[in-house]
Design a protein around this motif. Structure first.
Motif, PDB file in Angstrom:
ATOM      1  N   GLY A  36       0.778  -1.228   0.000  1.00 38.06           N
ATOM      2  CA  GLY A  36       0.000   0.000   0.000  1.00 38.06           C
ATOM      3  C   GLY A  36       0.814   1.286   0.000  1.00 38.06           C
ATOM      4  N   VAL A  37       2.135   1.178  -0.121  1.00 40.93           N
ATOM      5  CA  VAL A  37       3.015   2.351  -0.089  1.00 40.93           C
ATOM      6  C   VAL A  37       3.681   2.512  -1.454  1.00 40.93           C
ATOM      7  CG1 VAL A  37       5.064   3.371   0.980  1.00 40.93           C
ATOM      8  CG2 VAL A  37       3.462   2.040   2.372  1.00 40.93           C
ATOM      9  N   MET A  38       3.636   3.745  -2.016  1.00 37.27           N
ATOM     10  CA  MET A  38       4.344   3.963  -3.266  1.00 37.27           C
ATOM     11  C   MET A  38       5.840   3.947  -2.988  1.00 37.27           C
ATOM     12  SD  MET A  38       4.124   6.882  -6.222  1.00 37.27           S
ATOM     13  CE  MET A  38       4.871   8.156  -5.232  1.00 37.27           C
ATOM     14  N   ILE A  39       6.547   3.068  -3.682  1.00 35.87           N
ATOM     15  CA  ILE A  39       7.984   2.885  -3.449  1.00 35.87           C
ATOM     16  C   ILE A  39       8.798   3.725  -4.427  1.00 35.87           C
ATOM     17  CG2 ILE A  39       9.849   1.192  -3.378  1.00 35.87           C
ATOM     18  CD1 ILE A  39       7.690   0.928  -1.112  1.00 35.87           C
ATOM     19  N   VAL A  40       8.410   3.723  -5.683  1.00 33.40           N
ATOM     20  CA  VAL A  40       9.170   4.445  -6.698  1.00 33.40           C
ATOM     21  C   VAL A  40       8.241   4.798  -7.851  1.00 33.40           C
ATOM     22  CG1 VAL A  40       9.934   2.341  -7.903  1.00 33.40           C
ATOM     23  CG2 VAL A  40      11.332   4.394  -8.039  1.00 33.40           C
ATOM     24  N   GLU A  41       8.560   5.903  -8.534  1.00 32.01           N
ATOM     25  CA  GLU A  41       7.791   6.262  -9.727  1.00 32.01           C
ATOM     26  C   GLU A  41       8.743   6.818 -10.772  1.00 32.01           C
ATOM     27  OE1 GLU A  41       4.901   9.362  -9.064  1.00 32.01           O
ATOM     28  OE2 GLU A  41       6.308  10.571  -7.932  1.00 32.01           O
ATOM     29  N   SER A  42       8.310   6.743 -12.008  1.00 30.42           N
ATOM     30  CA  SER A  42       9.067   7.355 -13.104  1.00 30.42           C
ATOM     31  C   SER A  42       8.068   7.736 -14.184  1.00 30.42           C
ATOM     32  CB  SER A  42      10.135   6.395 -13.650  1.00 30.42           C
ATOM     33  OG  SER A  42       9.540   5.352 -14.387  1.00 30.42           O
ATOM     34  N   THR A  43       8.570   8.293 -15.268  1.00 29.12           N
ATOM     35  CA  THR A  43       7.691   8.670 -16.372  1.00 29.12           C
ATOM     36  C   THR A  43       8.064   7.853 -17.603  1.00 29.12           C
ATOM     37  OG1 THR A  43       9.152  10.514 -16.894  1.00 29.12           O
ATOM     38  CG2 THR A  43       7.234  11.001 -15.537  1.00 29.12           C
ATOM     39  N   THR A  44       7.083   7.675 -18.462  1.00 25.32           N
ATOM     40  CA  THR A  44       7.276   6.862 -19.656  1.00 25.32           C
ATOM     41  C   THR A  44       8.068   7.624 -20.713  1.00 25.32           C
ATOM     42  OG1 THR A  44       5.168   7.620 -20.558  1.00 25.32           O
ATOM     43  CG2 THR A  44       5.145   5.551 -19.311  1.00 25.32           C
ATOM     44  N   VAL A  45       8.705   6.859 -21.581  1.00 23.78           N
ATOM     45  CA  VAL A  45       9.409   7.423 -22.728  1.00 23.78           C
ATOM     46  C   VAL A  45       8.853   6.761 -23.989  1.00 23.78           C
ATOM     47  CG1 VAL A  45      11.516   7.976 -21.477  1.00 23.78           C
ATOM     48  CG2 VAL A  45      11.301   5.748 -22.561  1.00 23.78           C
ATOM     49  N   MET A  46       8.863   7.514 -25.088  1.00 26.58           N
ATOM     50  CA  MET A  46       8.346   7.017 -26.361  1.00 26.58           C
ATOM     51  C   MET A  46       9.521   6.614 -27.239  1.00 26.58           C
ATOM     52  SD  MET A  46       5.398   6.649 -28.096  1.00 26.58           S
ATOM     53  CE  MET A  46       4.181   7.824 -27.528  1.00 26.58           C
ATOM     54  N   GLU A  47       9.433   5.416 -27.811  1.00 29.20           N
ATOM     55  CA  GLU A  47      10.462   4.947 -28.723  1.00 29.20           C
ATOM     56  C   GLU A  47       9.788   4.170 -29.845  1.00 29.20           C
ATOM     57  OE1 GLU A  47      13.877   1.695 -28.241  1.00 29.20           O
ATOM     58  OE2 GLU A  47      14.199   3.468 -26.989  1.00 29.20           O
ATOM     59  N   ASP A  48       9.976   4.607 -31.071  1.00 28.21           N
ATOM     60  CA  ASP A  48       9.375   3.959 -32.251  1.00 28.21           C
ATOM     61  C   ASP A  48       7.864   3.797 -32.112  1.00 28.21           C
ATOM     62  OD1 ASP A  48      11.873   3.742 -33.494  1.00 28.21           O
ATOM     63  OD2 ASP A  48      12.280   1.827 -32.512  1.00 28.21           O
ATOM     64  N   GLY A  49       7.199   4.818 -31.558  1.00 30.82           N
ATOM     65  CA  GLY A  49       5.747   4.795 -31.449  1.00 30.82           C
ATOM     66  C   GLY A  49       5.207   3.964 -30.304  1.00 30.82           C
TER      67      GLY A  49
END
Length: 117
Positions: A36-49
């Protein structure tokens, strides 16, 4: 001479990210949660659609009172923005990188413009 055990290396999980079968926009937040605890987050990257995420999920430091990682075998669930992904996995100490494509199906279309803007 400290008897402290070196921390386990983070468990790397990566893969494609979709909501309703459509790749999410670049920069969408993806997070990993244990107990129930957020441990880590990141953002997505786009590659070849295609949209990808990478999360390095740390081990919980048992010498602190706060939950700051996951323990061996603990279930990890993921969120794509505010939506819980359909996929889960378990944290593996010193495990290899693991590909786990994340998706959320059947998200109400009314909410999608909020995410995509």
């Amino acid at each position: 001479n400290s008897s402290r055990v070196p921390p386990a290396k983070p468990y790397q999980v990566y893969g494609l990210v979709r909501i309703n079968e459509v790749f999410v926009p670049e920069g969408t937040q993806v997070s990993a949660w244990c107990d129930g605890v957020m441990i880590v987050e990141s953002t997505t990257v786009m590659e070849d659609g295609k949209t990808w995420y990478v999360l390095n999920i740390p081990a919980d430091d048992l010498e602190t009172s706060i939950k700051d990682g996951c323990t061996s075998g603990e279930e990890i669930f993921f969120k794509i923005d505010a939506f819980e992904a359909d996929q889960r996995t378990n944290w593996i100490e010193d495990g290899p990188s693991y590909r786990l494509d994340l998706s959320v199906g059947d998200v109400n279309q009314i909410f999608l413009p909020i995410i995509l803007n």
